[in-house]
Write an enzyme that holds these catalytic residues in place. Structure first.
Site, mmCIF file in Angstrom:
data_model
loop_
_atom_site.group_PDB
_atom_site.id
_atom_site.type_symbol
_atom_site.label_atom_id
_atom_site.label_comp_id
_atom_site.label_asym_id
_atom_site.label_seq_id
_atom_site.Cartn_x
_atom_site.Cartn_y
_atom_site.Cartn_z
ATOM 1 C CE LYS A 115 23.237 -34.866 -47.275
ATOM 2 N NZ LYS A 115 24.607 -34.464 -46.877
ATOM 3 C CG HIS B 64 -3.436 -9.052 -15.912
ATOM 4 N ND1 HIS B 64 -3.123 -10.343 -15.541
ATOM 5 C CD2 HIS B 64 -3.889 -8.433 -14.791
ATOM 6 C CE1 HIS B 64 -3.392 -10.506 -14.265
ATOM 7 N NE2 HIS B 64 -3.848 -9.365 -13.784
ATOM 8 N N GLY C 53 -0.260 -2.565 -8.438
ATOM 9 C CA GLY C 53 0.401 -3.850 -8.640
ATOM 10 C C GLY C 53 0.980 -4.023 -10.024
#
EC number: 2.1.2.3
Length: 585
Positions: free
Chosen positions: A133, A260, A308
Site C-alpha cells: 500500500k 458440445h 445425447g
C-alpha cells in the site's frame, strides 16, 4: 534505514541480508528469520525490540503491532512524521516477506482442517499489504526470485519508483492468490454442493481435478438428480440463457437441445401440425403443452446431432414435456422448476443417474466475465445484447415486408447464434432452428452446413419418409439414422451397412429420385437465415436461395456489403442489417 524481514521460504535470505547490511541498513527480523541471520554472524534485532512485546500464541502473533505497521505505513508528510515522533516509532523502508505454505500443506494426502488452519498466514499477509500500500516509499520483496535484481540495483543506488511499483503489484497478486487458495479450500470443506460442486473430471477423463464454484455466494442452480460433468455444465450454462432470452423476448415457452457448447436445436412452443408430430416422433402423444411443443421442435430439428443432448427449458417442466424427454437419449436437463410427477419421471432415467438441474430464474451473472486460456486470463464485458423484434428494424433491401412469423424466426435464429461457437450461420422456420452451421473458419462453409441441415430437415417431411414402415423392434435412434441416410441419399447399394439399414424396416422404402428431391425442396419457402457476422461475398446469398431463404439478418461492415445486398434483391429477399456482431467462443 530499517528493513524488516519475515520469511517462511528462506531461499537467498542470507545473501540479501548481507547486501542490506553492507549499505548500513539496520535489520529487524521475526522468529526463525532473525535466528537464521543471527547464526550466520550478522547483526539483527528481533521485532520484539521495537514492539516491546514477545511473540505469543505459539508464534501466531509476531508482527501485528502499531510499532511495526506504523513504521511501514507512515508517509513523508508532517502529520505522519509527528505521530512517529510522539510514539517513538522508526520508519521501515524495506519489507521482505513471504507466506506460510498453505497450498503445499493442503496438497498433502489426508491433511486435516486444523493442519490447514495452522498454515494460514496472518501477519505475513498484513505485512505484504501494508508495505505494498505504501509503495510510494516502501520497497516490498515478496518473491526470492527478485532478490538478486533488487540487490544489484540497491547496491548501485539505481532502485527506482518503477521498481517499487512492480514489487508492490507482485505483493498484491501474491496475497490475492493466497486468499483465493484459502477460500477454495474452505469452500470445498464447508460449502460443497452449495457454493462449490466437485466434478468427476474436466473436458476429458485425464483432466482432474475439476470443479464448479462461485466466488461469492451459492451456485445459481441445484442438482436434483445425477451428477453433472464439466461438459454438461458448459452446455447447461450456455443453453439456459438462450431459452431464458427467447422466453423474455418472444413471450412463448422455449427449449434448446445442446451438444458440445452449441445448439443442435432451439425453438419456441408453437403448436405442432399432424405432419410435424410425425417428423418429430411425437405423433402418439395426444395432448401438448407449449413447452412440450418447444422441446419436440428443438429435439426434432436435427435428431442425429441431438442424440445425447443436454436440454434447456424456459418454464417449469410439466408431465407432457418430461414424457418426451424420458424416451429420448439425453444427458440432462436444466429448467427453473419441475412439477413433482415430471421430476419423478426424469429421475427414473439412466437408472436414477440422469442429471436434473434447477436454475434460479432470478440469477444475473456478473457484468465482467473472466476465463483462462493457456494460463492467461482473458476478461471482457458479458454479452448482454438484447435480441428482440426491434433489432431488425433496419431493412436495407428493396423488399421490406417483415411479417410477425418471420420476426419470431429471426429472433430465434439470432439468439441461437449468440450462444453458438463461431463462425456460425443459422436457418429457422416455424418457430425453430432448422439448420445451424457452427465453428467453421469460413462463413460460406458455415452457410453450406446450415443449409444442408435445413434441406435434410425439410426432406424429412416428404411423404415417402412419413410413410416409412419400421419394425416394432426398431429403436428411435435407429429410425433417426435410417431416415438420415435416406434423405442424404447415402444408403449403400450393398454390403453389411445396407443390410443393417434394411433391417430397421418392415418394407424397404423406394429411394427418392433426384427429381423428387429437387421438387420437394423447392416447396420449402419463407425460411429465415441469420449470421453472426457479415456475409463477405454474394456466394452466401446464392446458397441461401437454394434452401428457400426469404428473410436474412446479418451485420454490415464488409467492402462487399452492397454486392451482397444487390444479390439479395435479385431473389426478392428481405435483408435486415443488424448492429451486432455475435461471435461466441
Amino acid at each position: 534505514m530499517y528493513a524488516l524481514l519475515s520469511v517462511y521460504d528462506k531461499t537467498g535470505l542470507l545473501e540479501l541480508a548481507k547486501a542490506l547490511t553492507s549499505k548500513g541498513v539496520k535489520l529487524l527480523g521475526s522468529g526463525g528469520t532473525a535466528k537464521m541471520i543471527r547464526e550466520s554472524g550478522m547483526e539483527v534485532a528481533d521485532v520484539s525490540s521495537i514492539t516491546n512485546a514477545p511473540e505469543i500464541l505459539g508464534g501466531r502473533v509476531k508482527t501485528l503491532h502499531p510499532a511495526v505497521h506504523g513504521g511501514i505505513l507512515a508517509r513523508d508528510i508532517p502529520s505522519d512524521e509527528k505521530d512517529l515522533v510522539e510514539q517513538s516509532i522508526e520508519k521501515i523502508d524495506i519489507v521482505v516477506c513471504n507466506l506460510y505454505p498453505f497450498r503445499e500443506t493442503i496438497a498433502k494426502p489426508n491433511v486435516t482442517i486444523p493442519e490447514a488452519v495452522e498454515e494460514i498466514d496472518i501477519g505475513g499477509v498484513t505485512l505484504l499489504r501494508a508495505a505494498a500500500k505504501n509503495h510510494a516509499r516502501v520497497t516490498i520483496l515478496s518473491d526470492p526470485a527478485d532478490y538478486a535484481t533488487f540487490t544489484d540495483k540497491f547496491l548501485s543506488d539505481k532502485l527506482t519508483q518503477d521498481d517499487r511499483n512492480t514489487y508492490a503489484l507482485k505483493a498484491f497478486a501474491s496475497t490475492a492468490s493466497y486468499d483465493a487458495a484459502i477460500t477454495d479450500y474452505f469452500r470445498k470443506q464447508y460449502a460443497a454442493g452449495v457454493d462449490q460442486l466437485t466434478l468427476r473430471y474436466g473436458a476429458n477423463p485425464h483432466q482432474s481435478p475439476a470443479q464448479a464454484f462461485m466466488e461469492q455466494g451459492p451456485l445459481p442452480f441445484k442438482v436434483l438428480c445425477g451428477s453433472p460433468g464439466y461438459i454438461n455444465l458448459m452446455d447447461a450454462l450456455n443453453s439456459w440463457p438462450l431459452v431464458k432470452e427467447l422466453r423474455e423476448n418472444i413471450g412463448i415457452p422455449a427449449a434448446a437441445s445442446f451438444k458440445h457448447v452449441s445448439p443442435a436445436g432451439a425453438a419456441v412452443g408453437l403448436p405442432l401440425s399432424d405432419v410435424e408430430k410425425k417428423v418429430y416422433f411425437v405423433s402418439d402423444i395426444t395432448e401438448f403443452t407449449p413447452l412440450a411443443c418447444a422441446y419436440a421442435r428443438a429435439r426434432g430439428a436435427d435428431r442425429m446431432s441431438s442424440f445425447g443432448d443436454f436440454i434447456a427449458l424456459s418454464d417449469t417442466v410439466d408431465v407432457c414435456t418430461a414424457r418426451i424427454i424420458s424416451r429420448e437419449v439425453s444427458d440432462g436437463v436444466i429448467a427453473p422448476g419441475y412439477e413433482p410427477e415430471a421430476l419423478e419421471l426424469l429421475k427414473k432415467k439412466k437408472g436414477g443417474k440422469y442429471c436434473v438441474l434447477q436454475m434460479d430464474p432470478k440469477y444475473v451473472p456478473a457484468e465482467i466475465e473472466t476465463r483462462q486460456v493457456y494460463g492467461i486470463s482473458l476478461q471482457q464485458h458479458r454479452n448482454h445484447a438484447k435480441i428482440d423484434f426491434s433489432l431488425f428494424e433496419k431493412v436495407v433491401s428493396k423488399n421490406k415486408d417483415l411479417p410477425k412469423s418471420a420476426l419470431i424466426d429471426l429472433v430465434i435464429a439470432t439468439t441461437a447464434l449468440k450462444y453458438t461457437q463461431s463462425n456460425s450461420v443459422c436457418y429457422a422456420k416455424n418457430g425453430m432452428v432448422v439448420g445451424l452451421g457452427a465453428g467453421q473458419q469460413s462463413r460460406i462453409h458455415c452457410n453450406r452446413l446450415a443449409g444442408d441441415k435445413a434441406d435434410n430437415w425439410w426432406l424429412r417431411h416428404h411423404p415417402k419418409v412419413l410413410g416409412m414402415q419400421f419394425k416394432k423392434s426398431a429403436k428411435r435412434p435407429e429410425k433417426s439414422n435410417a431416415i438420415d441416410l435416406y434423405v442424404l441419399d447415402a444408403v449403400p447399394a450393398e454390403g453389411s451397412e445396407r443390410e443393417q439399414w434394411e433391417s430397421a424396416f418392415e418394407t424397404i422404402p423406394e429411394p427418392l429420385t433426384k427429381k423428387e428431391r429437387e421438387e420437394f425442396l423447392a416447396t420449402c419457402k419463407d425460411v429465415v437465415c441469420a449470421s453472426d457476422a457479415f456475409f463477405p461475398f454474394p456466394d452466401n446469398i446464392y446458397r441461401l436461395a437454394q434452401s428457400g431463404v426469404k428473410y436474412v439478418a446479418a451485420p454490415g461492415g464488409s467492402v462487399m456489403d452492397q454486392a451482397v445486398r444487390d444479390t439479395a434483391n435479385e431473389f426478392n429477399m428481405v435483408f435486415s442489417e443488424i448492429p451486432l456482431r455475435l461471435f461466441h467462443h
